[in-house]
Design a protein around this motif. Structure first.
Motif, short mmCIF file in Angstrom:
data_model
loop_
_atom_site.label_atom_id
_atom_site.label_comp_id
_atom_site.label_asym_id
_atom_site.label_seq_id
_atom_site.Cartn_x
_atom_site.Cartn_y
_atom_site.Cartn_z
N ALA A 137 0.82 -1.20 0.00
CA ALA A 137 0.00 0.00 0.00
C ALA A 137 0.86 1.26 0.00
O ALA A 137 1.99 1.26 0.50
CB ALA A 137 -0.92 0.00 1.22
N LEU A 138 0.32 2.32 -0.54
CA LEU A 138 1.06 3.58 -0.64
C LEU A 138 1.51 4.08 0.72
O LEU A 138 2.63 4.59 0.87
CB LEU A 138 0.19 4.64 -1.33
N ARG A 139 0.69 3.93 1.74
CA ARG A 139 1.05 4.42 3.07
C ARG A 139 2.30 3.72 3.60
O ARG A 139 3.12 4.33 4.28
CB ARG A 139 -0.12 4.25 4.04
N HIS A 140 2.44 2.43 3.28
CA HIS A 140 3.65 1.70 3.68
C HIS A 140 4.87 2.24 2.93
O HIS A 140 5.95 2.40 3.51
CB HIS A 140 3.49 0.21 3.39
N LEU A 146 10.49 7.59 4.29
CA LEU A 146 10.84 8.46 5.41
C LEU A 146 11.75 7.77 6.41
O LEU A 146 12.08 8.34 7.46
CB LEU A 146 9.56 8.94 6.11
N GLY A 147 12.15 6.53 6.08
CA GLY A 147 13.04 5.79 6.96
C GLY A 147 12.36 5.13 8.14
O GLY A 147 13.02 4.76 9.11
N ARG A 148 11.04 4.97 8.06
CA ARG A 148 10.28 4.35 9.13
C ARG A 148 9.80 2.97 8.71
O ARG A 148 9.43 2.76 7.55
CB ARG A 148 9.08 5.22 9.50
N ASN A 149 9.82 2.03 9.65
CA ASN A 149 9.31 0.69 9.37
C ASN A 149 7.79 0.75 9.33
O ASN A 149 7.16 1.12 10.33
CB ASN A 149 9.78 -0.28 10.46
N PRO A 150 7.16 0.37 8.23
CA PRO A 150 5.69 0.45 8.14
C PRO A 150 4.97 -0.65 8.89
O PRO A 150 3.74 -0.61 9.04
CB PRO A 150 5.44 0.34 6.64
N PHE A 151 5.70 -1.64 9.37
CA PHE A 151 5.07 -2.79 10.02
C PHE A 151 5.38 -2.78 11.51
O PHE A 151 6.50 -2.48 11.92
CB PHE A 151 5.53 -4.09 9.37
N GLU A 152 4.37 -3.15 12.29
CA GLU A 152 4.52 -3.11 13.74
C GLU A 152 5.46 -4.20 14.23
O GLU A 152 5.59 -5.26 13.60
CB GLU A 152 3.16 -3.26 14.42
N PRO A 153 6.14 -4.00 15.37
CA PRO A 153 6.98 -5.06 15.94
C PRO A 153 6.13 -6.21 16.44
O PRO A 153 4.94 -6.04 16.74
CB PRO A 153 7.71 -4.36 17.09
N GLY A 162 -0.33 -9.21 16.85
CA GLY A 162 -0.39 -8.18 15.80
C GLY A 162 -0.20 -8.81 14.44
O GLY A 162 -0.49 -10.00 14.22
N HIS A 163 0.35 -8.03 13.51
CA HIS A 163 0.57 -8.52 12.15
C HIS A 163 1.97 -9.13 12.05
O HIS A 163 2.96 -8.42 12.10
CB HIS A 163 0.43 -7.37 11.15
N PHE A 164 2.01 -10.44 11.90
CA PHE A 164 3.29 -11.10 11.68
C PHE A 164 3.80 -10.86 10.26
O PHE A 164 4.98 -10.69 10.02
CB PHE A 164 3.18 -12.61 11.93
N ARG A 165 2.85 -10.87 9.30
CA ARG A 165 3.23 -10.76 7.89
C ARG A 165 2.05 -10.25 7.09
O ARG A 165 0.93 -10.74 7.24
CB ARG A 165 3.67 -12.14 7.37
N GLU A 166 2.27 -9.24 6.26
CA GLU A 166 1.27 -8.79 5.30
C GLU A 166 1.71 -9.22 3.90
O GLU A 166 2.89 -9.51 3.68
CB GLU A 166 1.09 -7.27 5.40
N TYR A 167 0.77 -9.23 2.95
CA TYR A 167 1.02 -9.82 1.63
C TYR A 167 0.59 -8.86 0.53
O TYR A 167 -0.31 -8.04 0.69
CB TYR A 167 0.24 -11.14 1.49
N THR A 168 1.26 -8.98 -0.62
CA THR A 168 0.81 -8.27 -1.81
C THR A 168 -0.25 -9.12 -2.50
O THR A 168 -0.35 -10.33 -2.27
CB THR A 168 1.97 -8.00 -2.78
N GLY A 169 -1.04 -8.50 -3.35
CA GLY A 169 -2.07 -9.24 -4.06
C GLY A 169 -1.49 -10.37 -4.90
O GLY A 169 -1.99 -11.50 -4.88
N LYS A 170 -0.42 -10.07 -5.64
CA LYS A 170 0.16 -11.05 -6.54
C LYS A 170 0.71 -12.26 -5.79
O LYS A 170 0.48 -13.41 -6.19
CB LYS A 170 1.28 -10.40 -7.36
N GLU A 171 1.42 -12.02 -4.68
CA GLU A 171 2.00 -13.16 -3.98
C GLU A 171 0.92 -13.97 -3.26
O GLU A 171 1.03 -15.20 -3.17
CB GLU A 171 3.07 -12.70 -2.99
N ARG A 209 -3.64 0.67 -3.12
CA ARG A 209 -4.71 0.81 -2.15
C ARG A 209 -4.43 -0.05 -0.90
O ARG A 209 -3.62 -0.97 -0.93
CB ARG A 209 -6.05 0.43 -2.78
N ASN A 210 -5.16 0.25 0.17
CA ASN A 210 -4.82 -0.30 1.48
C ASN A 210 -5.25 -1.75 1.70
O ASN A 210 -4.61 -2.47 2.48
CB ASN A 210 -5.44 0.56 2.58
N GLY A 211 -6.34 -2.18 1.07
CA GLY A 211 -6.89 -3.48 1.39
C GLY A 211 -6.99 -4.42 0.20
O GLY A 211 -7.15 -3.99 -0.94
N LEU A 212 -6.92 -5.71 0.50
CA LEU A 212 -7.10 -6.76 -0.51
C LEU A 212 -8.32 -7.59 -0.14
O LEU A 212 -8.50 -7.95 1.02
CB LEU A 212 -5.89 -7.69 -0.57
#
Length: 222
Positions: A137-140, A146-153, A162-171, A209-212
């Protein structure tokens, strides 16, 4: 706060499920067997809108506050991370519709193993619906620039992972194919609130976009 943030996503999902249910109305209508993975507020919505049309089962951790047992025909307690071991699979009669909304990203077990389990539970003509955030997603991407990790620890509690792993649509489509599924529809949707500038860019490029939301069925034999 939860409904404000998730209202569009839940509305999109309820409408999609309603359209799937319409496929089972005809000369011999019956109550559709529906499995909601990870009982939550969606479970209550399914009961509210479709109680007379579905047999509502759930699987995962119990959630009496948001999905009280009185509205569920059957709940199966099962840690989805245990899906790596087929001997632990709690099998049941095939389901016409399986909904896995905002669950996959919370699991640390390889998704192909979890999806193979649900493929086993799915009727040959049934539908598996998956909702999950878009890792690309664009926000990530903006946060990474900006040098920030988009994913939570990784959180220190197992009761609210929390979120261990997020995925792209293709994968995710590729993973589903390896689990014996084929994708009927992959939708990139902006159903979470975001900044106006990001929303404009995401309208121009759906893959940002943000959601799949994936609509899947069992792979047909050739």
């Amino acid at each position: 706060m939860y409904l404000t943030y998730h209202a569009d996503r839940l509305a999109f999902l309820v409408n999609l499920i309603g359209a799937r249910l319409d496929r089972y109305t005809g000369s011999a209508p019956r109550r559709v067997r529906l499995l909601d993975v990870g009982p939550h507020f969606l479970t209550s919505l399914l009961h509210h809108f479709f109680a007379d049309r579905i047999v509502l089962h759930t699987i995962g951790w119990e959630n009496e506050r948001l999905a009280p047992s009185r509205i569920i025909d059957k709940h199966t307690p099962f840690d989805l991370n245990d899906a790596h071991d087929q001997t632990r699979w709690p099998l049941d009669e095939p389901y016409d519709i399986i909904v896995m909304a905002e669950v996959l990203e919370h699991l640390h077990t390889a998704p192909r193993l979890v999806l193979a389990f649900f493929t086993k539970l799915l009727d040959d003509r049934g539908s598996l619906i998956i909702q999950t955030p878009n890792a690309a997603a664009l926000r990530h991407r903006v946060k990474m620039l900006l040098g920030r990790n988009p994913f939570e620890p990784i959180r220190e509690t197992r009761s609210n992972p929390g979120h261990f792993r997020e995925y792209t649509g293709k994968e995710l489509v590729a993973i589903c194919e390896k689990a014996g599924l084929e994708c009927e529809r992959l939708a990139y949707i902006d159903y979470w609130p975001t900044y106006l500038v990001l929303r404009i860019v995401q309208r121009l490029n759906p893959r940002l976009r943000n959601g799949l939301t994936l609509l899947l069925r069992k792979r047909r034999a050739v």
